[in-house]
Every structure is written in C-alpha cells, then in structure tokens.
Design a protein around this motif. Sequence first.
Motif, PDB file in Angstrom:
ATOM      1  N   GLN A   1      12.232  25.895   2.113  1.00  0.00           N
ATOM      2  CA  GLN A   1      13.451  25.746   2.906  1.00  0.00           C
ATOM      3  C   GLN A   1      14.823  25.230   1.889  1.00  0.00           C
ATOM      4  O   GLN A   1      14.666  24.336   1.088  1.00  0.00           O
TER       5      GLN A   1
ATOM      6  N   HIS B   1      17.988  23.820   1.037  1.00  0.00           N
ATOM      7  CA  HIS B   1      19.045  22.746   1.537  1.00  0.00           C
ATOM      8  C   HIS B   1      20.254  22.914   0.722  1.00  0.00           C
ATOM      9  O   HIS B   1      20.507  23.431  -0.074  1.00  0.00           O
ATOM     10  N   LYS B   2      21.174  21.800   0.946  1.00  0.00           N
ATOM     11  CA  LYS B   2      22.578  21.836   0.290  1.00  0.00           C
ATOM     12  C   LYS B   2      22.619  22.012  -1.245  1.00  0.00           C
ATOM     13  O   LYS B   2      23.416  22.975  -1.769  1.00  0.00           O
TER      14      LYS B   2
ATOM     15  N   HIS C   1      19.426  21.895  -3.328  1.00  0.00           N
ATOM     16  CA  HIS C   1      18.297  22.122  -3.789  1.00  0.00           C
ATOM     17  C   HIS C   1      17.211  23.212  -2.714  1.00  0.00           C
ATOM     18  O   HIS C   1      17.808  23.222  -1.557  1.00  0.00           O
ATOM     19  N   THR C   2      15.977  23.226  -3.029  1.00  0.00           N
ATOM     20  CA  THR C   2      15.034  23.939  -2.187  1.00  0.00           C
ATOM     21  C   THR C   2      13.713  23.089  -2.273  1.00  0.00           C
ATOM     22  O   THR C   2      13.350  22.616  -3.428  1.00  0.00           O
TER      23      THR C   2
ATOM     24  N   LYS D   1      10.190  19.573  -5.150  1.00  0.00           N
ATOM     25  CA  LYS D   1      11.845  19.615  -4.922  1.00  0.00           C
ATOM     26  C   LYS D   1      12.282  20.295  -6.215  1.00  0.00           C
ATOM     27  O   LYS D   1      11.974  19.935  -7.366  1.00  0.00           O
TER      28      LYS D   1
ATOM     29  N   LYS E   1      19.218  26.150  -5.278  1.00  0.00           N
ATOM     30  CA  LYS E   1      18.947  26.714  -4.157  1.00  0.00           C
ATOM     31  C   LYS E   1      18.447  28.181  -4.326  1.00  0.00           C
ATOM     32  O   LYS E   1      19.080  29.107  -4.906  1.00  0.00           O
TER      33      LYS E   1
ATOM     34  N   THR F   1       9.080  21.323   5.762  1.00  0.00           N
ATOM     35  CA  THR F   1      10.206  21.714   4.704  1.00  0.00           C
ATOM     36  C   THR F   1      11.681  21.409   5.344  1.00  0.00           C
ATOM     37  O   THR F   1      12.629  21.422   4.532  1.00  0.00           O
ATOM     38  N   LYS F   2      11.759  21.101   6.773  1.00  0.00           N
ATOM     39  CA  LYS F   2      12.626  21.041   7.546  1.00  0.00           C
ATOM     40  C   LYS F   2      13.514  19.721   7.284  1.00  0.00           C
ATOM     41  O   LYS F   2      14.736  19.570   7.013  1.00  0.00           O
ATOM     42  N   GLN F   3      12.795  18.453   7.257  1.00  0.00           N
ATOM     43  CA  GLN F   3      13.341  17.192   7.297  1.00  0.00           C
ATOM     44  C   GLN F   3      12.613  16.554   6.137  1.00  0.00           C
ATOM     45  O   GLN F   3      11.636  15.681   6.514  1.00  0.00           O
TER      46      GLN F   3
ATOM     47  N   LYS G   1      13.242  14.171   4.050  1.00  0.00           N
ATOM     48  CA  LYS G   1      13.368  12.478   4.093  1.00  0.00           C
ATOM     49  C   LYS G   1      12.432  11.929   4.934  1.00  0.00           C
ATOM     50  O   LYS G   1      12.324  10.666   4.651  1.00  0.00           O
TER      51      LYS G   1
END
Length: 191
Positions: A53, A55-56, A58-59, A82, A86, A181-183, A185
């Motif tokens: 996924q 993200h802002k 990173h991937t 991580k 992107k 991959t979505k969340q 954190k």
Amino acid sequence: MKLDPPRSFMKEQAFMNLSKKNMSFEDVFNHIVRFMEMDPQGNYRLIVGTDSQVHKFHTIFVTGIVIKREGKGAWACILPVKFPKKFLNLHEKISMETTLTEQVALLFDDERKNELIDIVLPHLYRGSSFSIEGHIDVGLEKRSLSRFLANEMMARIESAGLEPVVKPESFVASGYANRYTKQPKRFLKYE
C-alpha cells in the motif's frame, strides 16, 4: 538506494502475528513444524504472498506466511517492510511484491523443506500431502489492470520453486497481507 533486500536482510526482520511480535524466521519455522506435527496425516499448503500500500511518504509491503491444513485450520504470520519511497508505477510495485515473496520463500531452503516433507512422508499412502505456493496479487481477467504482468510474475514464482497462484485464489497476498498494509500503525512501531 538499492531496494532489493538480500536474504540476510530478510532473516534479520521481525515476523509477527496477532499473538506474538518480534519472531525470527527460526521462530516462524518452528511454529510451522509444531503445527504440522499436531496432525502429520493432514494436507498442507505452505503459502507465501505479498501485498503493498502506498502511503503519503512511503510504501508498506507486507509478506504473509501461512501454513494451511486443509479443512482443519491454519497458522500465519506477517513480515512488514517499509520503504521510504512511493511505488507509483504498477510494474515496479508488483515486481517488488514478487521479489519479497521470492526472498521470504527462499528462507525455506532445501533442508527446511525436507524437514517439513518428512513430517507428512510416512502418511502419504493415507492421503497426506504438502505443497508450497507463491500467491501473487495479480489477476488474469480482462478487467484486471495487472493482467499484463501476470505471466512475468508467475514465471518468477515458478522459477523460485513455488506453485504460482493468482487472483481470485491468491488469498494470502490479496486478503491476508492486504489487510495489514492499510493501517500499519496498528501493528508497526516505526513512527
């Protein structure tokens, strides 16, 4: 910056699942052995698959390892990685997913594969089985944007000694790994 992680890098990463964090690959392998030894007459599928996924900044790539005993449960874990980049190009992103699947699958060297096969070997005449699959997050349908990548990625997975599986059957990549991959954190401590 080189983004293709070597096997030594993969061995040093922390695998995890809902009940245990910071597992080494040796811990993962031992869990798989214990799971199979509980029912050596089972039909087993060792499955590795990766999803990602963007993200802002990173991937996140998450590789899932699942040992599935047909009709009788499974044990699973993930390896999140991580990258500070992107991945916006579809070919590059799917290729990195396939690379990570290959790298994790290669941790199951011949000695480890033979150890797993030896668990079911005495029971083959009673229907036991063991296979190793590489799940790829690509589809072959006409509406799939990734269909033009399917043959290339399937050939790579096959050359790594795995049986390639694509959507909609590639549930480890498109379902299990995808969920994490979505969340990130919720389960990663990197920020």
